[in-house]
Design an enzyme around this catalytic site. Structure first.
Site, PDB file in Angstrom:
ATOM      1  N   GLY A  24      44.995   5.906  33.039  1.00  0.00           N
ATOM      2  CA  GLY A  24      45.679   6.440  31.868  1.00  0.00           C
ATOM      3  C   GLY A  24      44.706   6.744  30.741  1.00  0.00           C
ATOM      4  O   GLY A  24      43.506   6.911  30.984  1.00  0.00           O
ATOM      5  N   HIS A  30      39.986  13.749  33.059  1.00  0.00           N
ATOM      6  CA  HIS A  30      41.066  13.523  34.041  1.00  0.00           C
ATOM      7  C   HIS A  30      41.803  14.828  34.336  1.00  0.00           C
ATOM      8  O   HIS A  30      42.136  15.121  35.485  1.00  0.00           O
ATOM      9  CB  HIS A  30      42.104  12.545  33.499  1.00  0.00           C
ATOM     10  CG  HIS A  30      41.573  11.183  33.140  1.00  0.00           C
ATOM     11  ND1 HIS A  30      41.455  10.754  31.846  1.00  0.00           N
ATOM     12  CD2 HIS A  30      41.147  10.161  33.927  1.00  0.00           C
ATOM     13  CE1 HIS A  30      40.985   9.515  31.834  1.00  0.00           C
ATOM     14  NE2 HIS A  30      40.780   9.132  33.076  1.00  0.00           N
ATOM     15  N   GLN A  54      39.553  -5.199  37.870  1.00  0.00           N
ATOM     16  CA  GLN A  54      38.230  -4.613  37.672  1.00  0.00           C
ATOM     17  C   GLN A  54      37.681  -4.873  36.266  1.00  0.00           C
ATOM     18  O   GLN A  54      36.609  -4.392  35.922  1.00  0.00           O
ATOM     19  CB  GLN A  54      38.233  -3.113  37.991  1.00  0.00           C
ATOM     20  CG  GLN A  54      38.985  -2.237  37.005  1.00  0.00           C
ATOM     21  CD  GLN A  54      39.060  -0.797  37.509  1.00  0.00           C
ATOM     22  OE1 GLN A  54      39.842  -0.462  38.390  1.00  0.00           O
ATOM     23  NE2 GLN A  54      38.231   0.081  36.951  1.00  0.00           N
ATOM     24  N   SER A 177      35.352   9.905  27.704  1.00  0.00           N
ATOM     25  CA  SER A 177      35.713   8.582  28.204  1.00  0.00           C
ATOM     26  C   SER A 177      36.853   8.052  27.364  1.00  0.00           C
ATOM     27  O   SER A 177      36.901   8.295  26.150  1.00  0.00           O
ATOM     28  CB  SER A 177      34.515   7.632  28.079  1.00  0.00           C
ATOM     29  OG  SER A 177      34.941   6.289  28.193  1.00  0.00           O
TER      30      SER A 177
HETATM   31  O1  PAF Z   1      37.796   5.363  37.258  1.00  0.00           O
HETATM   32  C1  PAF Z   1      38.874   4.779  37.010  1.00  0.00           C
HETATM   33  O2  PAF Z   1      39.641   5.170  36.137  1.00  0.00           O
HETATM   34  C2  PAF Z   1      39.222   3.527  37.803  1.00  0.00           C
HETATM   35  O3  PAF Z   1      38.094   2.796  38.112  1.00  0.00           O
HETATM   36  C3  PAF Z   1      40.065   3.838  39.048  1.00  0.00           C
HETATM   37  C4  PAF Z   1      39.292   4.692  40.040  1.00  0.00           C
HETATM   38  C5  PAF Z   1      41.338   4.553  38.656  1.00  0.00           C
HETATM   39  C6  PAF Z   1      40.438   2.527  39.757  1.00  0.00           C
HETATM   40  O4  PAF Z   1      41.197   1.689  38.928  1.00  0.00           O
END
Ligand code: PAF
Length: 270
Positions: A24, A30, A54, A177
């Site tokens: 998001g 994106h 993560q 970012s």
């Molecule tokens: O790059 C990201 O936004 C994240 O690391 C991903 C690939 C969606 C995995 O949570």
């Protein structure tokens, strides 16, 4: 746009499915992945999931920007058909098995963010199994993440094609970012220096010169400008090992903190 929150509600057809996983806080980076997927697929699926596994303990999971309605509108505007936005409980109903990718995770982001890549590879594996796309799209801004996912897909014979797309930048060169929004006005003025350093180093590298002294000088320059660099290096794509002179498939990579914000960037040499 169809919003789906339960795995069981994701339909599968015989179509070419293009998949863009995201956390998001969508930006032009994106959206460019989604547009690319749109041109190559019958059905475009995007996921919106801020993956807790993560993030390190002292990282920004809680304050990571969450703007669901805005993201859904943006996804719809570039032709996403299905937005998969599961809860944490839906993705991790119990302690999960973990996918660990060896070797390419030990250095750089892997060294500075312990556990990060296990979280990434595990969630990407789960998302690929859930969505079952023909092709999945990732931004090269997360250079090491791309290599880690490529390696996972190769090692585990996962039936998906991968597409890694160029980093989208602000007019002054700063890589887009979701974390850029943490930067203060002053920090935002300084931030493009990262990209400028990479451009300078790429010129030196393309000249066939040794980069050692130039990388040290670049590191110093970043410190003088107020960054706290984690690394600045020239690496091979294959194993992400550091090298002194440019080769085919090598890249300059950098990670540095600016105030409370950690920024990463990279530049392919050729
Ligand atoms: O790059 C990201 O936004 C994240 O690391 C991903 C690939 C969606 C995995 O949570």
């Amino acid at each position: 746009l169809k919003v789906v929150t339960q795995i069981a509600d994701l339909e599968h057809s015989g179509q070419v499915v293009g998949f863009v996983p995201t956390m998001g806080a969508l930006h032009e980076g994106h959206l460019s992945l989604m547009r690319k997927a749109r041109t190559e697929s019958d059905c475009v699926v995007a996921s919106l999931f801020v993956n807790p596994t993560q993030f390190g303990k002292n990282e920004d999971f809680d304050k990571y920007p969450r703007h669901f309605d805005r993201d859904a509108d943006l996804a719809a505007s570039v032709g996403v058909d299905v937005l998969f936005a599961p809860s944490v409980q839906e993705v991790y109903p119990r302690t999960s098995s973990v996918v660990h990718v060896p070797e390419v995770t030990s250095r750089w982001e892997g060294a500075h963010r312990p556990g990060h890549f296990d979280g990434v590879s595990t969630v990407v594996c789960k998302l690929l199994n859930i969505v079952r796309p023909t092709k999945a799209y990732f931004g090269l801004k997360d250079f090491q993440q791309c290599r880690v996912i490529e390696r996972m897909v190769e090692d585990l014979n996962m039936p998906v094609h991968l597409s890694f797309e160029e980093t989208v930048r602000e007019p002054d060169g700063l890589a887009m970012s979701s974390r850029n929004m943490y930067l203060s006005h002053e920090e935002r003025q300084v931030a493009p220096l990262l990209h400028q350093q990479l451009l300078h180093l790429r010129t030196v590298a393309r000249g066939g010169h040794s980069l050692k002294a130039h990388l040290e000088a670049g590191h110093k320059l970043l410190v003088q400008a107020g960054f706290v660099p984690d690394y600045l290096a020239l690496v091979r794509w294959e194993d992400l090992s550091p090298i002194d002179r440019a080769e085919q498939r090598s890249a300059l990579i950098v990670a540095a903190r600016l105030g409370k914000t950690r920024l990463i960037d990279n530049l392919l040499i050729y």
